[in-house]
Design an enzyme around this catalytic site. Structure first.
Site: not given
Lengths: 289, 289, 289, 289
Positions: C207, C232-235
């Protein structure tokens, strides 16, 4: 490092003297009474047989006449304690020259970091024996001087270069892969004032063609070394070194390519340390605070 | 690495031959038809002027007579492709001897990793020219042989050592800081069968007192090198190297202490690579798959 | 890597299939009979419960019709062995787009390596939501597209960007510190085709504001992570990570500055691996040969 | 580090106070007048909003009554400058306890370094909830206390352990892979007096099974973190961290094995820093001089 962006000007004092009790007290007392607030301090004592003491003190500059401060320091502290010392002020940026041949990676790394504010210096000129990088330098708005060198004109070319460096009041010069060996006479003009990047982990593979020699020996790490230039080739005091892992898969060309990354990092760190007055010479070695 | 703990026995084939099309196909076809499932394969082609091809293939061992497998491989694959090759089987553990003087760190590191199952070998004996580490070795339940060495008895001591290594059917010997130089005659008995740890980043600081020399030169990194022993001191093929950062703060004693950590790591990695049949000699260099 | 400069065109085959004996033999036999010489091969078997086999094979391209080669491979090898596979050819350079906001370091690193020949791609365009870096990009002779983004126009801006990427037949896009979150819709158009650099050692500090959070937690290392973008953010699947040492001395601003060096290195290595067809997706993880 | 072996006893002063001019001068003047020679000094100023100053000063201990020296320091320096401070003397070795479960690697690393003189402490006891390592500890001549722990007896077991630590006048305790979570009550007895090694790069993978989680996420580096234990699990102030490179080839078991090397190194460095009085707490962060 952490104070380099502070608004109020700072000063940096570098000291070498015989080790004895009272040095920290003497210097810090003097600074306190002068109205200076110490921001950072580092010290180093050599082993007792040598008996030397080295110190770096960075402080917020009191609103005083610099010449008066220096004179008082000499009289009250330096003379009694037999100190050699230098002082530098953050409100007077160092003048850094760059000498380069045709490889661009070290040059561009320095220029990019300078432009981004990481290197707090002025760069009044870049000197090269080739025209290859003229446009790259121009993109940064820095004057480029082309001084070709041949076996025949070397003395003349060095004289012209020395003159240029003096004219621009250059404090120190970085050889960013400058592929010429400087004469002892040239070096003599700039003691501890020329930083070179050698593309090996010195003292391994000194001299020409280090990547070829590393390849031939089958080493599993290649390195780079930033050092002050002395009149003995690749024998000057080492400021910084680093390495990268290689394997049997890598050709000489691969080593050259991987080596560029280490050269850039090592040279940058050495130049930063020099700019921030973190390096003191001690014989043929450096103390990097 | 990941297959070393599998239950079914595995074999590891190391190959060197002239590079040409069809080698991977030839070997993998042979293994497939023999009922072997390839677990891991690595290959390396030298540059075309040399024209050599190296390969390591690890496979689940088919339920076959080993001698028959080897004979078939020689006839159907190796001879047509002019291969040099070796094969090792996981159900026959290598016999590793350790020679040591009085420093314990490399020895204990090897013994602890052996005990913990990281090193899949048998250690039939430890040989030392001192009694210092006798109890440490005994704690691991390994026979300790004390063979003192003097200028006068060196030939005799080496003869006795060679005999011991032969008696125990030792596959390779690790010099875990063994502070004696082996004679050319000794080395000749065990080509590519002796691994030494030298306490510098070779070729820098070959010979005696590398930490002292590193200190005197003022390097910013110290290193260690694991290599096969040849009859030229510290000139053998390098298997593994690593370094650690040092500074002006470190005395020679500090370098010795910091160096122990690198020596332990580098020697361990080299020994593991040798045990896992990951190392192929290529002239005076190694290919470490 | 070592063959990337060879004159004759090469091809690179990436394979995923159920693990069983005969795969290496089948593929290498096919290539041999097609007249291809294997230059490099890597393979990976997952653990037996999953039972998957992955392979990368690089070979000198035989003088054949590519479509015919691919059709034959599908019929003779891929279908029988239930393979998913892709093939890429060195004589067709990938088209790489770069998206960037106002930070220049990752962009310039990529452009410099591209210019120096390290990144064997074409860069048909750079897209930015700011005009800040327009001149820097122009210096490299690459078209710069300014597509401002606001909360109001985001859908429209993304549609315009998608169109641009399609128009330029872009193979993959690098987010070189592009400070906007891409919508799930955008990402859906380019599965495993967008590489992002996140300025932390994921999964730590996902994040916003990772350097601030790293500072607040008092970590002793900061990192950077290059990964494929998923919705999915940063996943997304991690391609490459690295770290640098920090201490209590470093302010958040220092972390930002030090972090730039790691971001540049990590992003470059990930992009290189992608260009060289070294990355295979496996669920939410990567195999990087 | 370099002075730790000096014959004459030394003292180490750790200071925290509001930042203002004159602190270095005040302390160093006091020490000078007390006859102490400063060997090493480090300082750190937080950013001006916080306005805190931290300092470590190591000095040759003058031949004085310690209580008198401390009283004079309190009256003349500490009170006027609103200091919190501690002092430790090299002629009084710290008492270090080790708590361990069944993994031996961290324990043996500490014991070996202690035996070799690297860790200048006394180790009056090792406490374990298993008998597994009893003989290993006995080999070093250190008393081993077996205190089994179950869900039922946890309070009682902790009470017994606290009593043991008090009885042996333990200064600090190292959890060398102790697989029990200490209660808040236990921790309360030993603030900044318990060092734990967590087998991940915190804050990533806090809690149980970090290697499994690292494997599942597909990270390219694994790490270890040494920190002071607080009553929030894995949230205490970090002393030291490091990482090692991993790849898709590594199984969870491989990560566990590779992780052991990082755990050993990281825990050792943290314990050394604590022993040498190099660590000052600052909120939930550490200053490691």
């Amino acid at each position: 490092m952490l104070f380099s962006n502070t608004q109020q000007p700072t000063a940096c004092l570098l000291i070498c003297c015989p080790d004895k009790p009272g040095i920290v007290a003497g210097v810090s007392q003097f600074l306190y009474q002068s109205g200076a607030n110490i921001l950072d301090a580092s010290q180093h004592s050599t082993d007792p047989r040598e008996g030397l003491f080295f110190m770096r003190m960075e402080f917020l500059l009191p609103n005083l006449d610099k010449a008066a401060l220096e004179a008082a320091f000499q009289a009250q502290v330096a003379t009694p304690l037999q100190m050699e010392w230098t002082i530098d002020y953050s409100d007077r940026r160092k003048q850094m020259a760059i000498m380069v041949s045709a490889y661009d990676h070290c040059l561009l790394e320095l220029l990019w970091r300078w432009k981004s504010g990481e290197l707090q210096v002025d760069i009044p000129l870049v000197i090269s024996n080739h025209r290859t990088l003229e446009k790259d330098v121009a993109n940064f708005g820095i004057p480029f001087h082309h001084i070709p060198v041949t076996a025949a004109n070397k003395a003349e070319q060095e004289a012209k270069t020395i003159q240029l460096l003096h004219d621009h009041q250059v404090d120190f010069t970085v050889l960013a892969r400058y592929m010429q060996i400087l004469s002892a006479n040239f070096v003599k003009h700039f003691p501890q004032r020329i930083i070179n990047i050698h593309h090996s982990f010195l003292p391994a593979f000194a001299g020409a063609k280090p990547y070829q020699n590393a390849y031939a020996r089958g080493v599993k790490l290649i390195g780079a070394t930033a050092h002050y230039v002395t009149d003995e080739l690749d024998e000057g005091p080492i400021i910084e070194q680093d390495v990268a892992r290689v394997s049997h898969k890598h050709t000489v060309e691969d080593l050259v390519m991987l080596g560029r990354d280490i050269e850039r990092q090592v040279l940058t760190r050495a130049v930063k340390a020099h700019i921030d007055d973190r390096v003191i010479l001690h014989g043929n070695k450096t103390i990097v605070f």
